[in-house]
Scaffold this motif. Structure first.
Motif, PDB file in Angstrom:
ATOM      1  N   GLU A   1      32.850  31.107  42.980  1.00 20.92           N
ATOM      2  CA  GLU A   1      31.891  30.726  44.023  1.00 20.92           C
ATOM      3  C   GLU A   1      30.462  30.620  43.510  1.00 20.92           C
ATOM      4  OE1 GLU A   1      32.408  33.748  47.004  1.00 20.92           O
ATOM      5  OE2 GLU A   1      34.348  32.953  47.655  1.00 20.92           O
ATOM      6  N   LYS A   2      30.113  31.413  42.502  1.00 23.72           N
ATOM      7  CA  LYS A   2      28.706  31.543  42.107  1.00 23.72           C
ATOM      8  C   LYS A   2      28.301  30.831  40.817  1.00 23.72           C
ATOM      9  CE  LYS A   2      26.123  34.455  43.539  1.00 23.72           C
ATOM     10  NZ  LYS A   2      24.929  34.368  44.319  1.00 23.72           N
ATOM     11  N   VAL A   3      29.202  30.745  39.829  1.00 29.54           N
ATOM     12  CA  VAL A   3      28.773  30.278  38.506  1.00 29.54           C
ATOM     13  C   VAL A   3      29.780  29.344  37.852  1.00 29.54           C
ATOM     14  CG1 VAL A   3      27.345  32.300  37.973  1.00 29.54           C
ATOM     15  CG2 VAL A   3      29.749  32.313  37.347  1.00 29.54           C
ATOM     16  N   VAL A   4      29.261  28.609  36.906  1.00 28.57           N
ATOM     17  CA  VAL A   4      30.077  27.852  35.970  1.00 28.57           C
ATOM     18  C   VAL A   4      30.162  28.729  34.722  1.00 28.57           C
ATOM     19  CG1 VAL A   4      30.190  25.789  34.531  1.00 28.57           C
ATOM     20  CG2 VAL A   4      29.320  25.623  36.879  1.00 28.57           C
ATOM     21  N   THR A   5      31.358  28.961  34.222  1.00 24.54           N
ATOM     22  CA  THR A   5      31.534  29.891  33.103  1.00 24.54           C
ATOM     23  C   THR A   5      31.649  29.153  31.775  1.00 24.54           C
ATOM     24  OG1 THR A   5      33.909  29.902  33.532  1.00 24.54           O
ATOM     25  CG2 THR A   5      32.616  31.693  34.489  1.00 24.54           C
TER      26      THR A   5
ATOM     27  N   VAL B   1      24.207  43.300  27.342  1.00 22.18           N
ATOM     28  CA  VAL B   1      24.746  43.378  25.990  1.00 22.18           C
ATOM     29  C   VAL B   1      25.770  44.507  25.986  1.00 22.18           C
ATOM     30  CG1 VAL B   1      24.228  43.802  23.556  1.00 22.18           C
ATOM     31  CG2 VAL B   1      22.590  42.556  24.990  1.00 22.18           C
ATOM     32  N   GLY B   2      26.962  44.199  25.494  1.00 20.31           N
ATOM     33  CA  GLY B   2      28.028  45.191  25.458  1.00 20.31           C
ATOM     34  C   GLY B   2      28.984  45.006  26.618  1.00 20.31           C
ATOM     35  N   LYS B   3      30.003  45.840  26.612  1.00 20.24           N
ATOM     36  CA  LYS B   3      31.024  45.775  27.661  1.00 20.24           C
ATOM     37  C   LYS B   3      30.414  46.200  28.989  1.00 20.24           C
ATOM     38  CE  LYS B   3      34.184  48.912  27.889  1.00 20.24           C
ATOM     39  NZ  LYS B   3      34.940  49.745  28.714  1.00 20.24           N
ATOM     40  N   VAL B   4      30.673  45.424  30.026  1.00 17.26           N
ATOM     41  CA  VAL B   4      30.149  45.693  31.365  1.00 17.26           C
ATOM     42  C   VAL B   4      31.323  46.057  32.269  1.00 17.26           C
ATOM     43  CG1 VAL B   4      28.877  44.721  33.313  1.00 17.26           C
ATOM     44  CG2 VAL B   4      28.307  44.017  30.993  1.00 17.26           C
ATOM     45  N   GLU B   5      31.185  47.126  33.011  1.00 18.37           N
ATOM     46  CA  GLU B   5      32.222  47.537  33.954  1.00 18.37           C
ATOM     47  C   GLU B   5      32.220  46.603  35.169  1.00 18.37           C
ATOM     48  OE1 GLU B   5      34.414  49.848  33.171  1.00 18.37           O
ATOM     49  OE2 GLU B   5      33.348  50.236  31.308  1.00 18.37           O
ATOM     50  N   LYS B   6      33.309  46.608  35.906  1.00 18.75           N
ATOM     51  CA  LYS B   6      33.489  45.702  37.044  1.00 18.75           C
ATOM     52  C   LYS B   6      32.363  45.823  38.070  1.00 18.75           C
ATOM     53  CE  LYS B   6      36.387  44.982  41.049  1.00 18.75           C
ATOM     54  NZ  LYS B   6      37.513  45.468  41.826  1.00 18.75           N
ATOM     55  N   ALA B   7      32.018  47.033  38.477  1.00 13.39           N
ATOM     56  CA  ALA B   7      30.991  47.230  39.513  1.00 13.39           C
ATOM     57  C   ALA B   7      29.647  46.677  39.060  1.00 13.39           C
ATOM     58  CB  ALA B   7      30.867  48.707  39.861  1.00 13.39           C
ATOM     59  N   LYS B   8      29.261  46.956  37.836  1.00 12.47           N
ATOM     60  CA  LYS B   8      27.981  46.469  37.295  1.00 12.47           C
ATOM     61  C   LYS B   8      28.011  44.945  37.182  1.00 12.47           C
ATOM     62  CE  LYS B   8      24.040  46.507  35.064  1.00 12.47           C
ATOM     63  NZ  LYS B   8      22.804  46.465  35.795  1.00 12.47           N
ATOM     64  N   PHE B   9      29.147  44.396  36.735  1.00 15.40           N
ATOM     65  CA  PHE B   9      29.258  42.950  36.603  1.00 15.40           C
ATOM     66  C   PHE B   9      29.104  42.270  37.960  1.00 15.40           C
ATOM     67  CE2 PHE B   9      31.553  38.961  36.587  1.00 15.40           C
ATOM     68  CZ  PHE B   9      30.979  38.337  35.498  1.00 15.40           C
ATOM     69  N   LEU B  10      29.803  42.775  38.968  1.00 16.07           N
ATOM     70  CA  LEU B  10      29.684  42.192  40.313  1.00 16.07           C
ATOM     71  C   LEU B  10      28.273  42.299  40.848  1.00 16.07           C
ATOM     72  CD1 LEU B  10      33.026  43.261  42.011  1.00 16.07           C
ATOM     73  CD2 LEU B  10      32.246  40.925  41.541  1.00 16.07           C
ATOM     74  N   GLU B  11      27.603  43.412  40.581  1.00 15.71           N
ATOM     75  CA  GLU B  11      26.214  43.590  41.001  1.00 15.71           C
ATOM     76  C   GLU B  11      25.322  42.532  40.356  1.00 15.71           C
ATOM     77  OE1 GLU B  11      22.811  46.760  39.829  1.00 15.71           O
ATOM     78  OE2 GLU B  11      24.670  47.643  40.585  1.00 15.71           O
ATOM     79  N   MET B  12      25.510  42.308  39.059  1.00 17.35           N
ATOM     80  CA  MET B  12      24.720  41.282  38.360  1.00 17.35           C
ATOM     81  C   MET B  12      25.026  39.897  38.928  1.00 17.35           C
ATOM     82  SD  MET B  12      25.144  42.526  34.394  1.00 17.35           S
ATOM     83  CE  MET B  12      24.429  41.024  33.739  1.00 17.35           C
ATOM     84  N   LEU B  13      26.306  39.609  39.081  1.00 13.07           N
ATOM     85  CA  LEU B  13      26.739  38.286  39.530  1.00 13.07           C
ATOM     86  C   LEU B  13      26.219  37.964  40.946  1.00 13.07           C
ATOM     87  CD1 LEU B  13      28.492  35.778  39.014  1.00 13.07           C
ATOM     88  CD2 LEU B  13      30.430  37.051  39.927  1.00 13.07           C
ATOM     89  N   LEU B  14      26.284  38.934  41.824  1.00 15.22           N
ATOM     90  CA  LEU B  14      25.874  38.688  43.211  1.00 15.22           C
ATOM     91  C   LEU B  14      24.357  38.701  43.388  1.00 15.22           C
ATOM     92  CD1 LEU B  14      28.677  40.733  44.995  1.00 15.22           C
ATOM     93  CD2 LEU B  14      28.562  38.257  44.594  1.00 15.22           C
ATOM     94  N   SER B  15      23.628  39.198  42.392  1.00 14.18           N
ATOM     95  CA  SER B  15      22.163  39.250  42.524  1.00 14.18           C
ATOM     96  C   SER B  15      21.477  37.989  42.009  1.00 14.18           C
ATOM     97  CB  SER B  15      21.609  40.476  41.794  1.00 14.18           C
ATOM     98  OG  SER B  15      21.732  40.297  40.394  1.00 14.18           O
ATOM     99  N   ILE B  16      22.207  37.110  41.343  1.00 11.96           N
ATOM    100  CA  ILE B  16      21.550  35.900  40.821  1.00 11.96           C
ATOM    101  C   ILE B  16      21.516  34.795  41.847  1.00 11.96           C
ATOM    102  CG2 ILE B  16      22.049  36.382  38.412  1.00 11.96           C
ATOM    103  CD1 ILE B  16      24.307  34.249  38.676  1.00 11.96           C
TER     104      ILE B  16
END
Length: 156
Positions: free
Chosen positions: A98-102, A141-156
């Motif tokens: 929904e949010k990004v092109v990967t 930078v580095g491995k990102v956990e699911k919760a942190k990744f979703l937080e980053m993704l939804l904040s952009i």
């Protein structure tokens, strides 16, 4: 003068190992092999990865989305773990679509050198969120956990 003859019948004494050690080393071998497999196992997922930043920018502009660039390498164990624990998750997959092109960039690919230099990438995995014009919005930078990744993704 009498010379004593030394017997050459020295028996080699092999000590029998305790059964615990056989069990220990067999278990150690099994756990090590399992962990090696687990570290490099990455399940398939429904994310469509681009490998060209230019086509991703065009696609992002046309679909009013931002771009996520995932810098990885074949030898990168944390990248594989992140693909298994984060990108294979259904909630993450839905949010990504929904949010990004990967875009997935292999650090060992000679064609990626310019992009690696442009974003000053020094470690894998590195996840960068950019707008279609290439401006960095967020990164990790580095491995990102699911919760942190979703937080980053939804904040952009």
């Amino acid at each position: 003068m009498k010379t004593k003859k030394i017997s050459s019948n020295v028996k080699s004494s092999k000590k029998k190992t305790h059964p615990f050690w056989s069990f220990f080393w067999l278990t150690f071998l099994f756990v090590s092999l399992w962990y090696a497999w687990y570290s490099f196992y990455a399940p398939s997922n429904n994310i469509v990865w681009e490998n060209n930043i230019e086509s991703a920018q065009k696609l992002a502009s046309n679909s009013d989305k931002n771009i996520m660039i995932f810098f990885t390498a074949e030898w990168c164990s944390p990248c594989r773990i992140m693909k298994r624990q984060v990108f294979a998750d259904k909630e993450v997959t839905k949010a990504i679509s929904e949010k990004v092109v990967t875009v997935e960039i292999d650090m060992d690919d000679p064609n990626a050198k310019a992009l690696v230099k442009q974003y000053n990438i020094g470690a894998t995995p590195t996840t960068i969120f950019i707008n279609p014009q290439g401006k960095v919005m967020d990164y990790a930078v580095g491995k990102v956990e699911k919760a942190k990744f979703l937080e980053m993704l939804l904040s952009i």
